[in-house]
Design an enzyme around this catalytic site. Structure first.
Site, short mmCIF file in Angstrom:
data_model
loop_
_atom_site.label_atom_id
_atom_site.label_comp_id
_atom_site.label_asym_id
_atom_site.label_seq_id
_atom_site.Cartn_x
_atom_site.Cartn_y
_atom_site.Cartn_z
N ARG A 79 7.00 7.80 5.24
CA ARG A 79 5.63 7.77 4.74
C ARG A 79 4.73 8.63 5.61
NH1 ARG A 79 4.12 1.62 4.26
NH2 ARG A 79 2.12 2.49 3.54
N GLN A 110 -8.10 -0.08 2.28
CA GLN A 110 -6.81 -0.75 2.44
C GLN A 110 -5.75 0.28 2.82
OE1 GLN A 110 -6.15 -3.74 -1.02
NE2 GLN A 110 -7.81 -2.41 -1.70
N ASP A 113 -3.61 5.69 5.53
CA ASP A 113 -3.27 7.13 5.59
C ASP A 113 -4.30 7.99 6.34
OD1 ASP A 113 -4.06 7.32 2.02
OD2 ASP A 113 -5.41 7.45 3.77
N HIS A 128 -6.37 -2.55 6.82
CA HIS A 128 -4.92 -2.80 7.01
C HIS A 128 -4.32 -1.89 8.08
CE1 HIS A 128 -4.77 -4.61 2.68
NE2 HIS A 128 -5.23 -5.46 3.56
N CYS A 136 2.18 -1.57 20.62
CA CYS A 136 3.24 -2.20 21.43
C CYS A 136 3.41 -3.65 21.00
CB CYS A 136 2.85 -2.14 22.91
SG CYS A 136 3.98 -3.06 23.97
N CYS A 159 5.05 -0.28 29.03
CA CYS A 159 5.89 -1.43 29.42
C CYS A 159 7.32 -1.35 28.89
CB CYS A 159 5.24 -2.72 28.94
SG CYS A 159 5.44 -2.98 27.18
N GLY A 196 -9.61 2.59 -7.05
CA GLY A 196 -8.18 2.82 -6.87
C GLY A 196 -7.44 1.66 -6.27
C1 BV8 Z 1 -2.59 -12.82 5.15
C2 BV8 Z 1 -0.44 -2.24 5.23
C3 BV8 Z 1 -2.59 -14.83 6.40
C4 BV8 Z 1 1.02 -2.08 5.42
C5 BV8 Z 1 -0.80 -3.86 3.40
C6 BV8 Z 1 -4.15 -15.35 -1.96
C7 BV8 Z 1 -3.52 -15.31 -3.17
C8 BV8 Z 1 -2.20 -14.75 -3.23
C9 BV8 Z 1 -1.54 -14.23 -2.12
C10 BV8 Z 1 -2.18 -14.28 -0.93
C11 BV8 Z 1 -3.46 -14.85 -0.84
N1 BV8 Z 1 -3.84 -14.76 0.45
C12 BV8 Z 1 -2.85 -14.16 1.18
C13 BV8 Z 1 -1.82 -13.87 0.36
C14 BV8 Z 1 -0.60 -13.21 0.76
C15 BV8 Z 1 -0.72 -11.68 0.80
C16 BV8 Z 1 -1.03 -11.14 -0.57
O1 BV8 Z 1 -2.16 -10.87 -0.92
N2 BV8 Z 1 0.06 -10.96 -1.35
C17 BV8 Z 1 -0.09 -10.34 -2.68
C18 BV8 Z 1 1.07 -9.38 -2.87
C19 BV8 Z 1 -0.11 -11.38 -3.73
N3 BV8 Z 1 -1.76 -11.25 1.74
C20 BV8 Z 1 -1.37 -11.12 3.05
O2 BV8 Z 1 -0.24 -11.34 3.46
C21 BV8 Z 1 -2.45 -10.68 4.02
N4 BV8 Z 1 -2.37 -11.48 5.22
O3 BV8 Z 1 -2.93 -13.40 4.16
O4 BV8 Z 1 -2.38 -13.42 6.38
C22 BV8 Z 1 -3.01 -15.09 7.78
C23 BV8 Z 1 -4.33 -15.42 7.97
C24 BV8 Z 1 -4.75 -15.70 9.29
C25 BV8 Z 1 -3.81 -15.64 10.35
C26 BV8 Z 1 -2.49 -15.26 10.11
C27 BV8 Z 1 -2.08 -14.94 8.79
C28 BV8 Z 1 -2.19 -9.22 4.52
C29 BV8 Z 1 -2.18 -8.27 3.41
C30 BV8 Z 1 -2.06 -6.83 3.95
C31 BV8 Z 1 -0.65 -6.30 3.84
N5 BV8 Z 1 -0.60 -4.88 4.23
N6 BV8 Z 1 -0.76 -2.55 3.82
C32 BV8 Z 1 1.57 -0.79 4.84
O5 BV8 Z 1 0.82 -0.05 4.19
O6 BV8 Z 1 2.75 -0.53 5.08
S1 BV8 Z 1 -1.17 -4.21 1.75
C33 BV8 Z 1 -0.89 -2.72 0.89
O7 BV8 Z 1 -0.66 -3.11 -0.44
C34 BV8 Z 1 -2.05 -1.77 0.82
O8 BV8 Z 1 -2.74 -1.66 2.04
C35 BV8 Z 1 -2.90 -2.39 -0.28
O9 BV8 Z 1 -3.71 -3.39 0.23
C36 BV8 Z 1 -1.87 -3.05 -1.16
C37 BV8 Z 1 -1.64 -2.22 -2.37
O10 BV8 Z 1 -2.73 -2.44 -3.20
P1 BV8 Z 1 -3.60 -1.18 -3.74
O11 BV8 Z 1 -4.08 -0.38 -2.59
O12 BV8 Z 1 -4.56 -1.75 -4.67
O13 BV8 Z 1 -2.53 -0.26 -4.47
P2 BV8 Z 1 -1.66 -0.59 -5.78
O14 BV8 Z 1 -0.53 0.34 -5.72
O15 BV8 Z 1 -1.43 -2.06 -5.91
O16 BV8 Z 1 -2.64 -0.18 -6.98
C38 BV8 Z 1 -3.06 1.15 -7.08
C39 BV8 Z 1 -4.20 1.13 -8.10
O17 BV8 Z 1 -4.71 2.46 -8.18
C40 BV8 Z 1 -3.74 0.72 -9.51
O18 BV8 Z 1 -4.67 -0.22 -10.03
C41 BV8 Z 1 -3.79 2.05 -10.30
O19 BV8 Z 1 -4.18 1.83 -11.62
C42 BV8 Z 1 -4.86 2.80 -9.54
N7 BV8 Z 1 -4.76 4.27 -9.61
C43 BV8 Z 1 -3.64 5.02 -9.78
N8 BV8 Z 1 -3.99 6.36 -9.77
C44 BV8 Z 1 -5.34 6.41 -9.58
C45 BV8 Z 1 -5.83 5.08 -9.47
N9 BV8 Z 1 -7.13 4.80 -9.26
C46 BV8 Z 1 -8.00 5.86 -9.19
N10 BV8 Z 1 -7.60 7.17 -9.27
C47 BV8 Z 1 -6.29 7.47 -9.48
N11 BV8 Z 1 -5.92 8.77 -9.58
ZN ZN Z 2 3.67 -2.02 25.99
#
Ligand code: BV8
Ligand code: ZN
Length: 252
Positions: A79, A110, A113, A128, A136, A159, A196
């Site tokens: 990526r 979110q 990049d 995110h 680390c 470390c 998006g």
């Molecule tokens: C947490 C970094 C607890 C890593 C990412 C409540 C309800 C349900 C589930 C949960 C909830 N609360 C928490 C959860 C669990 C979970 C969650 O939400 N799961 C989902 C799948 C249901 N959330 C978590 O785990 C979060 N942490 O809750 O911790 C906690 C609290 C305190 C203490 C300890 C723990 C952490 C979530 C973050 C995870 N990391 N990214 C990496 O990138 O490798 S999330 C990652 O996926 C992205 O950052 C982004 O957030 C997400 C993807 O979503 P989008 O960006 O919206 O992208 P997607 O592909 O889905 O959609 C693209 C859209 O663009 C589409 O709609 C499409 O139509 C549109 N599009 C396409 N082309 C275009 C366009 N729009 C405009 N122009 C275009 N040309």
């Molecule tokens: Zn370190």
């Protein structure tokens, strides 16, 4: 002769511009969709190559890294290469310009990049994290790489601890600074732009909801409908790389 949908879109763009013209504070949340036109696949897009049989939600977890850090690191390096080769698109540049056109502007992303920053946006809240930084695992701080990365795994120069990408994995907390600043901005903005994002991942997806509850005008930019679409004030249905520059045009 303009088609009805083109006329409708012009009217919606004018509605959005009208809200922006009188706004004191604009808060924007972006997702993977704004980087799609820069050639970076969204999370909805299936993974390819070695990771084809995996969902991003299964790889971007502490458990997956625990199980097989090399496999997860290879995915992040893959990526990173894509992102290094990518360029910001007109959607990113339009937001950098919009920041200078309103009294107060808050950009929450979110995306890991860094393309907003490369387009000139300042003070971006990286909700995110950022894929191009290493953290680390021992000291939990952003770190440099040591020369000797053993077994192909990057090590901390300070470390010797294992390094991981400085991103938020599923099940992990949002960094405190960006989380608090984004929550405050969503509750105090006049206009909230959701661009998006599929509005499926929380707590990021909750920001638009709190803006709605606080009475802000919520505008969504997305070619596809999302869970948020039925509640927004203005839905600009199309690619952000095309519609955001047109919105800036409308503002002029
Ligand atoms: C947490 C970094 C607890 C890593 C990412 C409540 C309800 C349900 C589930 C949960 C909830 N609360 C928490 C959860 C669990 C979970 C969650 O939400 N799961 C989902 C799948 C249901 N959330 C978590 O785990 C979060 N942490 O809750 O911790 C906690 C609290 C305190 C203490 C300890 C723990 C952490 C979530 C973050 C995870 N990391 N990214 C990496 O990138 O490798 S999330 C990652 O996926 C992205 O950052 C982004 O957030 C997400 C993807 O979503 P989008 O960006 O919206 O992208 P997607 O592909 O889905 O959609 C693209 C859209 O663009 C589409 O709609 C499409 O139509 C549109 N599009 C396409 N082309 C275009 C366009 N729009 C405009 N122009 C275009 N040309
Ligand atoms: Zn370190």
């Amino acid at each position: 002769m303009k088609s009805d949908s083109a006329v409708a879109l012009d009217e919606l763009l004018e509605q959005a511009a009208a809200a922006l013209r009188k706004a004191q504070h604009v808060c924007v949340l972006t997702g993977a969709g704004i980087s799609a036109e820069s050639g970076i696949p969204t999370f909805r897009d299936a993974l390819t190559g070695l990771w084809a049989n995996f969902r991003a939600e299964d790889l971007a977890t502490p458990e997956a890294f625990e199980r097989d850090p090399k496999f997860v690191w290879d995915w992040y390096e893959f990526r990173r290469e894509l992102i290094r080769k990518a360029e910001p698109n007109p959607g990113h540049f339009a937001l950098a310009e919009l920041a200078g056109r309103v009294p107060r502007f808050t950009l929450v992303t979110q995306n890991v990049d860094g393309l907003h920053q490369r387009a000139g946006s300042r003070g971006v809240l990286e909700y995110h994290g950022n894929i191009l930084r290493d953290r680390c695992c021992v000291e939990q701080v952003v770190a440099d790489r040591s020369e000797d990365s053993r077994h192909g795994l990057p090590r901390c120069a300070a470390c010797g601890g294992l390094l991981r990408p400085d991103v938020v994995w599923f099940g992990e907390a949002i960094p405190r600074g960006p989380m608090l600043a984004a929550a405050e901005a969503a509750e105090s903005c006049d206009v909230f732009l959701s661009i998006g994002t599929s509005s499926l991942v929380y707590p990021a997806a909750g920001l638009a909801e709190s803006a709605l509850r606080a009475g802000a005008t919520v505008i969504e930019v997305n070619p596809n409908r999302t869970d948020l679409s039925r509640n927004v004030n203005v839905l600009l249905a199309g690619p952000s790389g095309e519609l955001l520059p047109r919105l800036l045009e409308q503002l002029r």
